[in-house]
Scaffold this active site. Structure first.
Site, short mmCIF file in Angstrom:
data_model
loop_
_atom_site.label_atom_id
_atom_site.label_comp_id
_atom_site.label_asym_id
_atom_site.label_seq_id
_atom_site.Cartn_x
_atom_site.Cartn_y
_atom_site.Cartn_z
N PHE A 99 6.25 -3.16 0.19
CA PHE A 99 5.67 -4.47 1.58
C PHE A 99 4.68 -5.21 1.28
O PHE A 99 5.40 -6.26 2.42
CB PHE A 99 5.57 -2.86 2.58
CG PHE A 99 4.21 -2.90 3.12
CD1 PHE A 99 3.00 -1.88 2.12
CD2 PHE A 99 3.54 -3.62 3.81
CE1 PHE A 99 2.29 -1.84 2.26
CE2 PHE A 99 2.38 -3.10 4.19
CZ PHE A 99 1.54 -2.65 3.78
N LYS A 100 3.41 -5.29 0.70
CA LYS A 100 3.30 -6.37 0.75
C LYS A 100 4.07 -7.56 0.52
O LYS A 100 3.16 -9.00 0.30
CB LYS A 100 1.29 -6.22 -0.84
CG LYS A 100 1.10 -4.73 -0.98
CD LYS A 100 -0.12 -4.73 0.80
CE LYS A 100 -0.83 -4.13 -0.21
NZ LYS A 100 -0.80 -2.38 0.39
#
Ligand SMILES: *Cc1c(COP(=O)(O)O)cnc(C)c1O
Length: 464
Positions: free
Chosen positions: A111-112
């Site tokens: 998700f970064k």
């Protein structure tokens, strides 16, 4: 919109300056002076819009004129063009009223990327416009580093240095950091754990002479722009399931408290969130904080969800600022107690508010493995160990079955193939586009856990 430091002793900055600075000069974190509100009608109007359009509407009140509207839409389009799903952050149903929010469709499978791809574009635009050069340093437990390197590789005006704990990241994570060939990318393996890496990065920021000499910028989740970018998918997913006409709940696999703080921000802006569940692995400082009222760190115990092997959750300071009624000196005192004495007690009022706003649960290693296996058997989905921690916590803290429960799926299973295979007997495959990752040559610098040695590497490379 201006940004203030959580420790109350740094200059107020506009969006662009707060983004480029990362950490405030008093050691605090930047937060907006107030929370912009979205009305139920404005939120309802998000239904059916492209992700980028919702991102514009959610982020616009925070930008304070840093980017024009058309320019920002352009930036958003470039940031998310590389995602391999048209919804960018799609929902997948796993039970009668249970959902996974898939946040791993970006280039490094975690998700970064959602925030980092956007930050990469915003930094480039901003540096070009101001004719500036910066040295980006970051600490990573695995995923931030690869996402940062992917976002900044080859970009003009920036050198990137990423510190990761030697031997404590997965092979896929390490290779995503060590195989990019661009000269502006530097992977540093530190002789220590993630908290050491993060502490050395903070030390560099607090060494003001060094900070100014190399033009230091930070892209850890202490960077407000990252948190802000993550607020968007709380809105898109909730609206897809009926908000604002009905509330939804979220469970968030948590390490540095950045992702779940973004959920808190969405709620402060007007999104009806019923439960916001903090899910931790065996490194459970946040779960213990809710349970006991004491925020006290313990030794980090490596787990199969390494991106959450953290005992100092930097973004918790942002919540603390709210819980302390925005009194910077009180936050500074508690953070000093954490640094010097290993912890502090939350005052009663603050603890009550924390418990009103959040639930929590932690998953042992065995429970994490069991959740991976159960999900595979019940739904045919392979989930990463971080997501599994979330699934375990969501089951324990489910609440009203009428309220949709959305678990944030924070990484692709193929990023952690050993843990997934051990739990299910299935080895998740890397997507085609990175199939040769395990053959590409690696490049890294080993550094001791010492500020002077690390500064020599960062400063030296910058001058060279
Ligand atoms: C970073 C990360 C987390 C933790 O997110 P925080 O914002 O640090 O709480 C969870 N899962 C994965 C896969 C991550 O990369």
């Amino acid at each position: 919109m201006l940004y203030v430091s959580t420790r109350g002793n740094a200059p107020k900055l506009g969006f662009e300056e707060a983004m480029l600075a990362g950490l405030a000069r008093d050691g605090g974190l930047y937060v907006p002076e107030s929370w912009p509100q979205l009305s139920p009608d404005e939120i309802a109007a998000f239904a059916g819009l492209p992700y980028e359009e919702v991102a514009l509407r959610v982020m616009r009140p925070y930008l304070g004129g840093a980017f024009g509207e058309a320019e920002f839409l352009d930036i958003l389009a470039r940031a998310y063009a590389g995602f391999d799903h048209p919804a960018r952050c799609p929902l997948r149903q796993t039970g009668p009223n249970d959902w996974l929010l898939e946040l791993f469709h970006g280039p490094t499978l975690a998700f970064k990327d959602v925030a980092m791809q956007l930050i990469g574009q915003m930094f480039e635009e901003s540096l070009k416009r101001n004719d500036r050069r910066l040295t980006i340093v970051g600490a990573t437990s695995g995923d931030t580093g690869s996402a940062a390197i992917e976002a900044f590789r080859g970009r003009a005006g920036v050198e990137v240095f990423i510190l990761f704990p030697d031997g404590r990241v997965s092979e896929v994570q390490r290779r995503q950091m060590t195989t990019p060939a661009e000269a502006n990318v530097h992977a540093l393996a530190i002789d220590g754990d993630f908290d050491d890496a993060q502490a050395r990065v903070k030390d560099m920021f607090n060494d003001h002479a060094f900070r100014d000499a190399v033009g230091l910028a930070g892209v850890n989740s202490i960077n407000w722009a990252r948190v802000l970018a993550q607020v968007v998918y709380y809105f898109t997913s909730a609206v897809a399931l009926g908000a604002p006409h009905r509330p939804v709940s979220f469970t968030v696999p948590t390490g540095n408290f950045g992702d779940i703080f973004a959920g808190h921000v969405a709620r402060r802006m007007g999104l009806p969130i019923d439960r916001l569940v903090i899910a931790t692995n065996q490194n459970d400082i946040l779960h213990r904080t809710l349970a006991t009222g004491a925020h006290r760190r313990a030794a980090v115990r490596p787990s199969m969800s390494p991106s959450m092997d953290i005992q100092i959750s930097s973004n918790f300071e942002r919540l603390l600022f709210e819980l302390y009624d925005r009194e910077g000196p009180a936050v500074a005192a508690s953070m000093e107690d954490l640094r010097r004495a290993g912890g502090f007690e939350l005052p009663q009022g603050a603890l009550g508010q924390l418990r009103d706003g959040f639930d929590s649960a932690s998953a042992s290693e065995a429970e994490t493995a069991a959740a991976i296996a159960a999900t595979w058997h019940e739904t045919g989905e392979l989930v990463c160990p971080h997501t599994a921690v979330g699934l375990h916590a969501a089951r324990l803290r489910r609440g009203d079955p009428e309220v949709p429960m959305i678990v944030l799926a924070t990484a692709h299973a193929a990023k952690f193939p050993d843990a997934v295979e051990a739990a299910t007997g299935q080895r998740p495959a890397l997507p085609e586009r990175m199939a040769d990752l395990l053959e590409r040559p690696e490049r890294l610098t080993r550094v001791p856990n010492e500020l002077a040695a690390i500064e020599a590497v960062v400063g030296g490379e910058r001058v060279a």
